[in-house]
Design a protein around this motif. Structure first.
Motif, PDB file in Angstrom:
ATOM      1  N   TYR A  97      44.814  31.318  42.284  1.00 37.21           N
ATOM      2  CA  TYR A  97      45.165  32.678  43.007  1.00 37.21           C
ATOM      3  C   TYR A  97      46.476  32.968  42.403  1.00 37.21           C
ATOM      4  N   PHE A  98      46.751  34.132  41.978  1.00 37.67           N
ATOM      5  CA  PHE A  98      47.996  34.844  41.601  1.00 37.67           C
ATOM      6  C   PHE A  98      48.264  36.033  42.435  1.00 37.67           C
ATOM      7  N   ALA A  99      49.642  36.191  42.774  1.00 36.25           N
ATOM      8  CA  ALA A  99      50.164  37.238  43.267  1.00 36.25           C
ATOM      9  C   ALA A  99      49.693  38.508  42.938  1.00 36.25           C
ATOM     10  N   PRO A 100      49.068  39.575  43.697  1.00 36.27           N
ATOM     11  CA  PRO A 100      48.479  40.766  43.370  1.00 36.27           C
ATOM     12  C   PRO A 100      49.231  41.762  42.465  1.00 36.27           C
ATOM     13  N   ASP A 101      50.588  41.551  42.777  1.00 38.68           N
ATOM     14  CA  ASP A 101      51.586  42.419  41.949  1.00 38.68           C
ATOM     15  C   ASP A 101      52.344  41.636  40.950  1.00 38.68           C
TER      16      ASP A 101
ATOM     17  N   VAL B 102      40.421  37.503  36.956  1.00 44.70           N
ATOM     18  CA  VAL B 102      39.509  38.349  37.661  1.00 44.70           C
ATOM     19  C   VAL B 102      40.621  39.387  38.374  1.00 44.70           C
ATOM     20  N   LEU B 103      40.503  40.701  38.137  1.00 41.19           N
ATOM     21  CA  LEU B 103      41.496  41.527  38.854  1.00 41.19           C
ATOM     22  C   LEU B 103      40.862  42.455  39.564  1.00 41.19           C
ATOM     23  N   GLU B 104      41.658  42.961  40.763  1.00 44.15           N
ATOM     24  CA  GLU B 104      40.939  44.162  41.544  1.00 44.15           C
ATOM     25  C   GLU B 104      42.262  45.121  41.642  1.00 44.15           C
ATOM     26  N   SER B 105      42.317  45.994  41.195  1.00 45.87           N
ATOM     27  CA  SER B 105      43.400  47.130  40.990  1.00 45.87           C
ATOM     28  C   SER B 105      43.014  48.502  41.358  1.00 45.87           C
TER      29      SER B 105
ATOM     30  N   GLU C 241      47.626  46.879  46.055  1.00 49.44           N
ATOM     31  CA  GLU C 241      48.756  46.441  44.931  1.00 49.44           C
ATOM     32  C   GLU C 241      48.227  46.962  43.679  1.00 49.44           C
ATOM     33  N   MET C 242      49.028  47.302  42.738  1.00 46.55           N
ATOM     34  CA  MET C 242      48.526  47.807  41.429  1.00 46.55           C
ATOM     35  C   MET C 242      48.921  46.890  40.333  1.00 46.55           C
TER      36      MET C 242
END
Ligand SMILES: Cc1ncc(COP(=O)(O)O)c(C=O)c1O
Length: 388
Positions: A125-129, A147-150, A157-158
């Protein structure tokens, strides 16, 4: 010739072939069995010979969604979660590694941690920002997919999707986004270089909180083939009735989204002025986290956002939620009705707990009058202030 028995006649009665009158929506064609004209057609793979892959209504929906997503093809799944897990399964194999945003929808994370792990696919997992090069610094030769969710659907977080997609492609890594917030309408992932654009149609496209479905859109033929193979191998199917409802929702998607989005901005701007609110997490609100990326990449806003309240004990948040009358308390979003929930219990699964001093409340803004919703929120904030 002897007359056939009634039981036999009733099997075929009413089945005469006829041209259907044209209606605004597609025919709801129910069929597992597809009848062919001649024996030679039974094994003709160019024609439909079985209903699982979808008939008239599903085809109409896939075609309309391809238009929405600027895709070469869109495939349907029985829920948004099934579309996410199905599209991931379509492209990974044992030994692969997947990089996933830490803010990912919790059931997607559960799938990665339980199912992918069981089949030898590792998730990190990576930090969402995280900046795009920070995300890519986690990649190894085994990395197959990002896998992104923005924006993240609880903390908003964008991600710099075009930059991450570009870097990933440069390293031969695929990208997939959960674009349920963008709905394929206000953000077009495929046009920004993402390989698989997935959304829970259950939310904005359906729009009425009464039907489940998900979609995966792709531009490259190899991605479409991968989706088709997975659908064939796993046997996912969606019903014509539900495909019809989705298509009906799609017709009014731009109008509903425009209204939900503009009302949500009105509420967000008002909330930012209230003493009980520490911060508003709405990417379309000037000054909010991620606003620059939103302004660069999006052509509109959804109605889902969150607020950070001033630090207070749990019962004060419950008092806020319980005082609301127009906002229902519930987990979904994207429908015509406004909803609220406290988000903090969902942060426990994250690798890093988000750094908020106060509790987070998520709001889904629906089609009600925004002035009435503001009155409702004021009532909630009064109850919050009075409870501690
Ligand atoms: C961001 C996000 N993605 C996917 C889903 C899953 O959609 P479905 O309920 O259709 O499986 C949800 C549902 O809440 C969601 O919020």
């Amino acid at each position: 010739m002897t007359a056939e028995h009634e039981a036999t006649r009733l099997i075929r009665a009413g089945n005469a072939r006829r041209e259907l009158p044209r209606t605004v929506g597609p025919p709801i064609q129910r069929g597992s069995t597809v009848l062919v004209d001649r024996a030679a057609d039974l094994y003709d793979e160019r024609k439909p010979t079985y209903g699982r892959a979808g008939l008239a209504a599903q085809e109409a929906l896939m075609s309309a969604l391809s238009e929405l997503e600027s895709a070469s093809a869109v495939r349907l799944f029985p829920s948004g979660l099934a579309a996410l897990t199905g599209a991931i399964l379509a492209v990974v194999q044992a030994g692969d590694e997947v990089l996933v945003t830490d803010a990912v929808y919790k059931p997607t994370r559960r799938f990665c941690d339980r199912v992918l792990a069981r089949f030898g696919v590792r998730t990190r997992y990576f930090a969402p920002d995280a900046a795009p090069d920070e995300v890519m610094s986690l990649a190894s030769p085994a990395t197959r997919l990002v896998v992104l969710e923005s924006p993240g659907s609880l903390t908003f977080e964008m991600q710099d999707v075009p930059a991450i997609a570009r870097l990933a492609r440069h390293h031969g890594i695929l990208t997939l986004i959960d674009n349920t917030w963008g709905a394929g309408l206000i953000f077009k992932p495929l046009a920004h270089g993402v390989d698989l654009s997935v959304q829970a149609l259950t939310k904005y496209v359906g729009g009425h909180s009464d039907v489940f479905m998900g979609s995966a859109a792709a531009a490259a033929p190899a991605m479409v083939e991968a989706l088709d193979r997975a659908i064939l191998d796993f046997g996912w199917a969606v019903s014509p009735d539900e495909a019809y409802l989705m298509l009906r929702g799609l017709r009014t998607l731009p109008t509903r989204m425009e209204r939900c989005g503009s009302s949500s901005l009105q509420l967000a701007a008002w909330l930012a002025q209230q003493p009980e609110v520490a911060r508003v997490l709405h990417p379309a609100l000037p000054g909010a986290p991620g606003h620059d990326i939103w302004r660069r990449d999006y052509v509109g806003t959804a109605g889902l956002f969150a607020i950070e309240l001033r630090p207070a004990p749990g019962p004060a948040v419950d008092a806020f939620l319980d005082a609301l009358t127009h906002f229902g308390l519930g987990f979904s979003w994207g429908g015509f009705e406004s909803l609220a929930l406290n988000a903090d219990p969902q942060f426990e699964v994250r690798s890093r707990k988000p750094a908020f001093a106060g509790p987070i409340v998520r709001l889904n803004v629906g089609l009600e009058d925004p002035g009435d919703l503001i009155t409702d929120l004021r009532r909630g904030l009064d109850a919050f202030a009075g409870a501690h």
